[in-house]
Design a protein around this motif. Structure first.
Motif: not given
Ligand code: ADP
Length: 158
Positions: A8-10, A17, A20, A89-90, A96, A125
């Protein structure tokens, strides 16, 4: 040993995150949190990839079997390099799901040995995103509400 990559970008890592990741650790012996960045674009993102790694390390210091790394390029290439066959992946919303299912199908086509595992967001969350955290930080709000325990974001928010 069953290992998965959670890419992810995190930017930054949030309670969503973390949630998950905790769920993934029940399914896998080890989870590698991989901070993706675009090597060709300078200045993309709010926090530098190295800072994002530090934040994740701080957030996960009480969890066993977690590693953190950075990568650029295709996630399947990282999986192949590390010999890992699972991507976590979340999923928060149907949006999503639509985006993620297309990506997982493209990945399957390119690398049939790699499987994507979707983990649903916990209800409490499901509204949390890195975008919300960045907006709160930019406007001087209390971002700790959306960050895992133990993360002192102000240290990095210059
Ligand atoms: P990306 O830019 O790759 O989507 P993110 O950092 O935004 O990276 O997210 C990484 C992963 O975590 C993705 O699969 C995203 O759907 C998931 N994710 C982000 N926020 C949440 C949350 N609140 N609950 C569950 N999953 C999440």
């Amino acid at each position: 040993m069953r290992t998965a990559i959670f890419p992810g970008s995190f930017d930054p890592f949030t309670v969503g995150h973390y949630d998950v990741l905790e769920q993934a650790l029940k399914l896998f012996d080890k989870v590698i949190v991989a901070v993706g960045y675009n090597a060709t674009k300078k200045g993309n993102g709010y926090f530098d990839p190295e800072v994002r790694v530090k934040i994740i390390e701080e957030a996960t210091k009480n969890l066993n079997n977690v590693e953190v790394c950075t990568y650029s390029g295709l996630t399947i290439r990282l999986c192949q390099k590390l010999g890992v066959n699972y991507i976590i992946r979340g999923l928060r919303t149907t949006t999503d799901f639509e985006l993620e299912s297309v990506i997982s199908q493209a990945n399957k086509k390119m690398a049939p040995e790699i499987n994507t595992i979707f983990i649903p967001a916990s209800q409490e969350y499901s509204f949390v995103s890195s975008t919300v955290v960045r907006d709160v930080l930019i406007h001087g709000g209390d971002a700790s509400l959306f960050l895992p325990e133990g993360v002192d974001i102000e240290k990095y928010n210059q």
